[in-house]
Design a protein around this motif. Structure first.
Motif, PDB file in Angstrom:
ATOM      1  N   UNK A  81       9.466  49.946  88.313  1.00  0.00           N
ATOM      2  CA  UNK A  81      10.813  50.101  88.843  1.00  0.00           C
ATOM      3  C   UNK A  81      10.797  50.116  90.374  1.00  0.00           C
ATOM      4  N   UNK A  82       9.818  50.762  90.960  1.00  0.00           N
ATOM      5  CA  UNK A  82       9.692  50.794  92.411  1.00  0.00           C
ATOM      6  C   UNK A  82       9.412  49.401  92.964  1.00  0.00           C
ATOM      7  N   UNK A  83       8.490  48.676  92.330  1.00  0.00           N
ATOM      8  CA  UNK A  83       8.188  47.315  92.775  1.00  0.00           C
ATOM      9  C   UNK A  83       9.389  46.399  92.637  1.00  0.00           C
ATOM     10  N   UNK A  88      13.803  43.365  95.130  1.00  0.00           N
ATOM     11  CA  UNK A  88      15.234  43.090  95.321  1.00  0.00           C
ATOM     12  C   UNK A  88      15.632  43.246  96.781  1.00  0.00           C
ATOM     13  N   UNK A  89      15.081  44.279  97.426  1.00  0.00           N
ATOM     14  CA  UNK A  89      15.383  44.486  98.836  1.00  0.00           C
ATOM     15  C   UNK A  89      14.847  43.342  99.684  1.00  0.00           C
ATOM     16  N   UNK A  90      13.666  42.864  99.369  1.00  0.00           N
ATOM     17  CA  UNK A  90      13.110  41.767 100.156  1.00  0.00           C
ATOM     18  C   UNK A  90      13.881  40.481  99.890  1.00  0.00           C
ATOM     19  N   UNK A  91      14.343  40.268  98.684  1.00  0.00           N
ATOM     20  CA  UNK A  91      15.149  39.084  98.371  1.00  0.00           C
ATOM     21  C   UNK A  91      16.511  39.170  99.052  1.00  0.00           C
ATOM     22  N   UNK A  97      19.520  36.355 105.698  1.00  0.00           N
ATOM     23  CA  UNK A  97      19.115  35.599 106.866  1.00  0.00           C
ATOM     24  C   UNK A  97      19.472  34.126 106.745  1.00  0.00           C
ATOM     25  N   UNK A  98      19.785  33.674 105.545  1.00  0.00           N
ATOM     26  CA  UNK A  98      20.162  32.267 105.354  1.00  0.00           C
ATOM     27  C   UNK A  98      21.562  32.094 105.716  1.00  0.00           C
TER      28      UNK A  98
END
Length: 98
Positions: A81-83, A88-91, A97-98
């Motif tokens: 769940x943490x990963x 999700x945060x990195x995505x 940024x796009x």
């Protein structure tokens, strides 16, 4: 009555040991299942070899192993769940940024 008290004490003790300490942290859920099968099989073999009617030889290791497996599985799911949340945060950052 002794069996019930011993079962409760072994359950509470195993919960404390596996949730408060890092005992068994290196085990994956599958390794903990395999180890539990070995321990429970040995206790059943010991029970039958002794020709005993003392059921605690099987009950206590079974309870301790079940707590070990459930705590390892819980830790595994919490790690996933943490990963997933980090992914999700990195995505989200990439899409912003796009």
């Amino acid at each position: 009555m002794l069996e019930i008290i011993s079962a409760i004490l072994s359950f509470v003790g195993a919960q404390i040991i596996f949730s408060r300490t890092r005992l068994g942290e290196s085990l994956t859920p599958w390794k903990s299942v395999g180890l539990s099968i070995l321990i429970i099989s040995f206790s059943i073999f010991l029970f039958t070899a002794m020709g005993s009617t003392y059921y605690l030889i099987v009950i206590v290791p079974t309870i301790i192993c079940s707590v070990m497996v459930s705590s390892r599985y819980h830790d595994y799911l919490m790690g996933l769940q943490t990963k997933r949340a980090q992914w999700k945060e990195s995505r989200k950052g990439v899409n912003d940024s796009l």
